[in-house]
Design an enzyme around this catalytic site. Sequence first.
Site, PDB file in Angstrom:
ATOM      1  N   HIS A   1       0.814  -1.220   0.000  1.00 31.15           N
ATOM      2  CA  HIS A   1       0.000   0.000   0.000  1.00 31.15           C
ATOM      3  C   HIS A   1       0.848   1.271   0.000  1.00 31.15           C
ATOM      4  CE1 HIS A   1       0.446  -0.053   4.526  1.00 31.15           C
ATOM      5  NE2 HIS A   1       0.464   1.249   4.327  1.00 31.15           N
TER       6      HIS A   1
ATOM      7  N   SER B   1       4.741   2.406   7.975  1.00 32.63           N
ATOM      8  CA  SER B   1       4.340   1.292   7.114  1.00 32.63           C
ATOM      9  C   SER B   1       5.507   0.812   6.256  1.00 32.63           C
ATOM     10  CB  SER B   1       3.188   1.710   6.203  1.00 32.63           C
ATOM     11  OG  SER B   1       2.002   1.890   6.931  1.00 32.63           O
TER      12      SER B   1
ATOM     13  N   GLY C   1      -8.491 -26.159  -3.063  1.00 32.74           N
ATOM     14  CA  GLY C   1      -9.779 -26.247  -3.737  1.00 32.74           C
ATOM     15  C   GLY C   1     -10.907 -26.647  -2.817  1.00 32.74           C
TER      16      GLY C   1
ATOM     17  N   ASP D   1       0.189  -7.575   1.608  1.00 34.55           N
ATOM     18  CA  ASP D   1       0.647  -6.184   1.711  1.00 34.55           C
ATOM     19  C   ASP D   1       2.169  -6.089   1.696  1.00 34.55           C
ATOM     20  OD1 ASP D   1       0.253  -3.461   1.782  1.00 34.55           O
ATOM     21  OD2 ASP D   1       0.120  -3.335   3.962  1.00 34.55           O
TER      22      ASP D   1
END
Length: 478
Positions: free
Chosen positions: A118, A222, A278, A148
Amino acid sequence: MSIRKSSLLFPSKSSWVGASALGAALLATTALPSMADEALADLVETVSPSVVTIIAEQDAVATPARGQDFDLENHPFGEFFKRFGAPEGFDMPQRGPSQGLGSGFVLDAEGYIVTNHHVVDNASTITVRLSDDRTYDAEVVGTDPLTDIAVLKIEPEAELQAVTLGDSDVIRVGEDVVAIGNPFGLSSTVTTGIVSAKGRNISQGPYAEFIQTDAAINKGNSGGPLFNMEGEVIGVNSAIYSPSGGSVGLGFAVTSNIVDHITADLRDDGEISRGWLGVSIQNVSPELAAALGIDASAGALVSDVVTDSPADGVLQQGDVILSFNNEPVDNSSDLPILVGTTKVGTDSVLTVLRDGTEQQMELTIGQHQTASAQNDAPVEAEVSGTSLGVTVAPLTEAARAEMGVGEGIDGVVVTDLKPDSPAAKAGLQRGDVIVKLGSQETASPDALKAALDSEKTDPALVLINRGGNQIFVAVEIV
């Protein structure tokens, strides 16, 4: 031994003298740096050169004058546009280029940098500034929005000082940690705290696992590293919880073991190759455990198996996955991380509880596929109710298409629920498709009634399809 209230609140003069002497002694002691302080300072001095600032710039974006966010007040023709509308195709930048700041760290001496997805998302230009203020243009090697994490590459003149990734699985709650980053643009800011919790799921996707810390994490931190006291990175600071925007002691870092896997994959070809079973899974609640006839409420309950997936023909609805490659699966959030970080094509072993018996299942991990979109819109119909407290209707082709239910799924559509009914208390909703009750399929309202009449287990295990996804619920029968 009793303590007199008066002596506690109003100490004598001699008591004050004693306290003052003790305070002076404490001040004299704390004035000298402790061994722990020196160790922390040494750690920070050692690892700080590996922490970098990320400067992500975005170009100005033209916004249509008819758009909701266009600023008419400050435009010379704003009043005219308000009254008569803007000319067709008229565009102008709503604001100039923007710049965002984040943190990162040197992963490899050759110039590979780790930060958050981000931080660099939609950036037109990315600059990396080292701790000695040297700056370099950076290229994006690859990003993974689901964890992220992003990997950048710069071309330094000489080798850089890289960090060491630690083992986030072995760090314990209560251990000291150090965060270094650039909150609010203040480079090389150091904060300390402890590991507040491990294995946090903060709804950032099924493949990310977080360490919670009370070390101060703010805007600009961040992408920065979270170190253990050995100077190893055990997390990448990614998110905070804050009602005000500032640190309130609730910071979250992506675990280093996930970062290690993701960065290696991105450096290989710039893309993520994520393992896939799956299956649709859910937690085993105490109510579901009772309906399944098992004692523990651990593991991941298989609610659906995708046709032609690795699990097809191996796993079944109602299986409870207890471990994956000898790693315990305590709840449903554990399994996607374990499978997602397994290399595609790997032969894997699962411990599964089926019909009350533990069994070993073997399968080969496949390539992750993107789930189809969901649609929860209910279908209107008129049919009679059942003892579950619901009104149901046949699943028509129109209803199937509207709700995103696959061709291989049969059942009855819930069109209404009585307040405080067993079905409502269990979480059923209008638009759910009841596929099975207990071991019996419910392809029609009559089949559902027959299943209710013959069901002996209370609560009953009910399989429903909601927007194309199948989940189990435990419903008391009245």
